[in-house]
Scaffold this active site. Sequence first.
Site, PDB file in Angstrom:
ATOM      1  N   GLY A 132       0.829  -1.208   0.000  1.00 31.46           N
ATOM      2  CA  GLY A 132       0.000   0.000   0.000  1.00 31.46           C
ATOM      3  C   GLY A 132       0.857   1.250   0.000  1.00 31.46           C
ATOM      4  O   GLY A 132       1.101   1.845   1.061  1.00 31.46           O
ATOM      5  N   GLU A 250      12.217  -4.210  -5.054  1.00 28.81           N
ATOM      6  CA  GLU A 250      11.159  -4.268  -6.061  1.00 28.81           C
ATOM      7  C   GLU A 250      11.700  -4.016  -7.456  1.00 28.81           C
ATOM      8  O   GLU A 250      11.240  -4.605  -8.432  1.00 28.81           O
ATOM      9  CB  GLU A 250      10.070  -3.237  -5.741  1.00 28.81           C
ATOM     10  CG  GLU A 250       8.941  -3.225  -6.753  1.00 28.81           C
ATOM     11  CD  GLU A 250       7.825  -2.262  -6.410  1.00 28.81           C
ATOM     12  OE1 GLU A 250       6.966  -2.018  -7.285  1.00 28.81           O
ATOM     13  OE2 GLU A 250       7.802  -1.754  -5.276  1.00 28.81           O
ATOM     14  N   ASN A 363       9.669   5.634 -15.223  1.00 27.50           N
ATOM     15  CA  ASN A 363      11.025   5.747 -15.738  1.00 27.50           C
ATOM     16  C   ASN A 363      11.564   7.166 -15.584  1.00 27.50           C
ATOM     17  O   ASN A 363      12.770   7.366 -15.394  1.00 27.50           O
ATOM     18  CB  ASN A 363      11.069   5.312 -17.208  1.00 27.50           C
ATOM     19  CG  ASN A 363      11.087   3.799 -17.339  1.00 27.50           C
ATOM     20  OD1 ASN A 363      10.936   3.071 -16.358  1.00 27.50           O
ATOM     21  ND2 ASN A 363      11.273   3.314 -18.552  1.00 27.50           N
ATOM     22  N   GLU A 364      10.673   8.159 -15.661  1.00 24.74           N
ATOM     23  CA  GLU A 364      11.121   9.537 -15.481  1.00 24.74           C
ATOM     24  C   GLU A 364      11.656   9.760 -14.062  1.00 24.74           C
ATOM     25  O   GLU A 364      12.703  10.380 -13.860  1.00 24.74           O
ATOM     26  CB  GLU A 364       9.959  10.502 -15.765  1.00 24.74           C
ATOM     27  CG  GLU A 364       9.542  10.582 -17.220  1.00 24.74           C
ATOM     28  CD  GLU A 364       8.705   9.385 -17.667  1.00 24.74           C
ATOM     29  OE1 GLU A 364       8.470   9.253 -18.880  1.00 24.74           O
ATOM     30  OE2 GLU A 364       8.270   8.586 -16.798  1.00 24.74           O
TER      31      GLU A 364
END
Length: 377
Positions: A132, A250, A363-364
């Site tokens: 979360g 992650e 990605n930015e």
Amino acid sequence: MSLSMPSVVEPDPALAGLRAEVRNFLAERRESGAFTPRVDAWLTGWSRDFSRSLAERGWVGMTIPRTYGGRGRGFLERFVVTEELLVAGAPVAAHWVADRQAAPSLLRFGSEDQKKSLLPAIAAAECSFAIGMSEPDTGSDLAGVRSRAVPIDGGWLLNGTKVWTSGAHQADLIVVLARTSGSHGDRHRGLSQLIVDLRAPGVVVRPIVSMSGEHHFNEVVFTDVEVPEENLLGQEGDGWLQVTSELGFERSGPERFLSTVPLAGLLRRAVRAGDADADPALGRIIARLHGLHHMSLAVAAALERGEDADVPAAMVKVLGTTLEGDLVELADLLAARRDGELAAAIAAAVVQRPGFTLRGGTNEILRGVIARGLGLR
């Protein structure tokens, strides 16, 4: 037909043996009809039974110490297993988040009671987790958390909403990032993580159904949810440190470039059969896959040594998710026949593609992480 990851870079013959063992097991299960390979299976392929079958072989909770019910094995061994699962398109979503993120966070920040109660269940694939973090109207601004938990007798009272929560409708627990002190303007200070039972009173899971009709994401609403004091993960106010550490796990895994690899195998087979146009671009895709294999393996080796791998993990994530999108576009362009496995894989990949460069940080955002890590800004 699947692509095979090269084994020549593996420094220990035992790793090659482990890879062969996993590969043979998956081939047998696939041939018996236990699963059908699919794109993005680590997110969309939910099967508790399949996850338990992996746990029985010691392939879940591999890096959890034996003291806590795990296998006490290394990150390189875990890398080999997860890579083979992804290449096979196996249904591993039921244990993925718990094994990849929750377990390392518990080992680093959890109390002894939390480790003893949760880690054996994770290693047995009996306890699944959701994460979360993201909230409505905050975009990629993770520090813009508005969910709040206030102290009450014996714990915390949690209110707020999380969104794009993968697997929350099927998971057992969710780790919630919430503000426990200070104000919204404090940004990185005053944030904490709470372990919340998804079936607790006051928790409502609302499905977010994609345009294709599939349901993987959810909105999770917490209304006056009482969270026991012992479910605070780590120290109050250390939530930002903890989630940034968690995001390293992650972003560093091979799922960031192998989510669509079953499609690459099908496309290569179609080219050989004359059902898809030959194109040098497919060779470049496969070369990039192998390059990312080496990069991701290096990240796993860094984690094995206990090193900080946040910046290399961000690089793998940016390059990997870009590759995944390029592969989907190429398959859509080259495939002449649109039936059978290839058509199904293309259709699934096209639907999933918008999320490749968003989940785990856009990605930015990650380019900013890389630039700061390299001292470029």
